[in-house]
Design a protein around this motif. Structure first.
Motif, PDB file in Angstrom:
ATOM      1  N   SER A  47       2.614  -7.595   7.596  1.00 13.75           N
ATOM      2  CA  SER A  47       3.078  -6.426   8.307  1.00 13.75           C
ATOM      3  C   SER A  47       4.506  -6.076   8.573  1.00 13.75           C
ATOM      4  N   ARG A  48       5.352  -7.082   8.433  1.00  8.05           N
ATOM      5  CA  ARG A  48       6.714  -6.822   8.489  1.00  8.05           C
ATOM      6  C   ARG A  48       7.603  -6.216   7.349  1.00  8.05           C
ATOM      7  N   VAL A  49       6.826  -6.270   6.204  1.00  9.03           N
ATOM      8  CA  VAL A  49       7.372  -5.469   5.027  1.00  9.03           C
ATOM      9  C   VAL A  49       6.905  -4.162   4.805  1.00  9.03           C
ATOM     10  N   ASP A  50       8.069  -3.171   4.889  1.00  8.82           N
ATOM     11  CA  ASP A  50       7.813  -1.968   4.706  1.00  8.82           C
ATOM     12  C   ASP A  50       8.445  -1.461   3.394  1.00  8.82           C
ATOM     13  N   THR A  58      10.685   8.266   0.369  1.00  9.36           N
ATOM     14  CA  THR A  58       9.752   9.077   1.002  1.00  9.36           C
ATOM     15  C   THR A  58       8.484   9.510   0.280  1.00  9.36           C
ATOM     16  N   THR A  59       7.800  10.544   0.773  1.00 11.90           N
ATOM     17  CA  THR A  59       6.394  10.681   0.401  1.00 11.90           C
ATOM     18  C   THR A  59       6.389  10.949  -1.002  1.00 11.90           C
ATOM     19  N   GLY A  60       5.635  10.442  -1.834  1.00 12.92           N
ATOM     20  CA  GLY A  60       5.442  10.618  -3.136  1.00 12.92           C
ATOM     21  C   GLY A  60       6.389   9.969  -4.245  1.00 12.92           C
ATOM     22  N   GLU A  61       7.460   9.037  -3.830  1.00 15.34           N
ATOM     23  CA  GLU A  61       8.403   8.436  -4.671  1.00 15.34           C
ATOM     24  C   GLU A  61       7.777   7.053  -5.157  1.00 15.34           C
ATOM     25  N   VAL A  62       7.216   6.283  -4.125  1.00 11.67           N
ATOM     26  CA  VAL A  62       6.801   4.748  -4.627  1.00 11.67           C
ATOM     27  C   VAL A  62       5.314   4.695  -4.458  1.00 11.67           C
ATOM     28  N   PHE A  63       4.521   4.247  -5.558  1.00  8.21           N
ATOM     29  CA  PHE A  63       3.366   3.946  -5.549  1.00  8.21           C
ATOM     30  C   PHE A  63       3.379   2.527  -5.267  1.00  8.21           C
ATOM     31  N   VAL A  64       2.434   2.099  -4.146  1.00 10.84           N
ATOM     32  CA  VAL A  64       2.576   0.615  -3.647  1.00 10.84           C
ATOM     33  C   VAL A  64       1.098   0.141  -3.626  1.00 10.84           C
ATOM     34  N   THR A  65       1.308  -1.405  -3.973  1.00 10.43           N
ATOM     35  CA  THR A  65       0.193  -2.169  -3.488  1.00 10.43           C
ATOM     36  C   THR A  65       0.743  -3.428  -2.958  1.00 10.43           C
TER      37      THR A  65
END
Length: 220
Positions: A47-50, A58-65
């Motif tokens: 939870s400390r990694v954002d 910002t919104t839409g730039e990075v796809f995260v898993t």
């Protein structure tokens, strides 16, 4: 009253009244167009990694898993959520870069070093098999380095070796191998220090992690 739920709901209220209005046009555009992220960011579930905060995206730039230990099972080993994300990001979304990001004080790395502590977590124990090779390499390298006078902590060595191993696993995925062969995709490994905010990067083919220096405009 569920205090945790109320805390989350209050966060939504602040988002709706303070954050959303300032970026309403951006959100409206994001909601009316297909997503076009440039990067797949594979991070630990810690939870400390954002990822967006770390990369100022910002919104839409990075796809995260995200998953425990920022791992990518080798193709065919554990076909499931991570494999599906990788395939969709590369083949469907056409991301141009993939980051695998490890971090300081990682619970998964601690569990690898002290497996008895996760004895009551069978699913976690099974998942950690994806990093067993990294543990072997880290212990071997650390033993050599300590003999040569190094004081590098074993957990840091393991964190780095795990990222490098997951990068190798990533390249066994057909979608990744194909895109890289065409020059359409690159990968890198990152180590994020939670306490200092520092990020070190190993570009593809490198085995050492180089610190991203602050930009001159940041006052350095």
């Amino acid at each position: 009253m569920d205090e945790t739920l109320e805390q989350l709901k209050e966060g939504v209220r602040r988002f709706r009244t303070q954050i959303y209005p300032e970026r309403a046009e951006q959100f409206a555009q994001a909601g009316s167009e297909p997503q076009r992220p440039h990067t797949l960011f594979i991070a630990c579930a810690d939870s400390r990694v954002d990822p967006n905060l770390i990369t100022s995206t910002t919104t839409g730039e990075v796809f995260v898993t995200r998953n425990i230990g920022n791992m990518v099972p080798a193709y065919g080993e554990m076909l499931g959520g991570v494999s599906a994300v990788v395939e969709f990001a590369v083949t469907g979304l056409k991301v141009r870069h993939i980051v695998i990001c490890g971090h300081s004080d990682c619970g998964a790395m601690k569990a690898l070093l002290a497996p008895d502590n996760s004895g009551k977590l069978p699913a976690v124990t099974n998942w950690l098999t994806n990093a067993h090779a990294a543990l072997t390499v880290a212990e071997t390298v650390n033993e050599r380095d300590v003999a040569q006078g190094s004081d590098k902590p074993l957990i840091l060595e393991l964190t780095e070796q795990n990222v490098l191993l997951q990068m190798r696993h990533l390249k066994t995925h057909p979608s990744v191998a194909g895109a890289m062969a065409l020059g359409e995709l690159t990968v890198s490994g990152w180590i994020y220090n939670i306490g200092t905010g520092e990020v070190r990067v190993a570009e593809d083919g490198e085995r050492t992690f180089t610190l991203i220096d602050p930009a001159p405009e940041d006052g350095v």
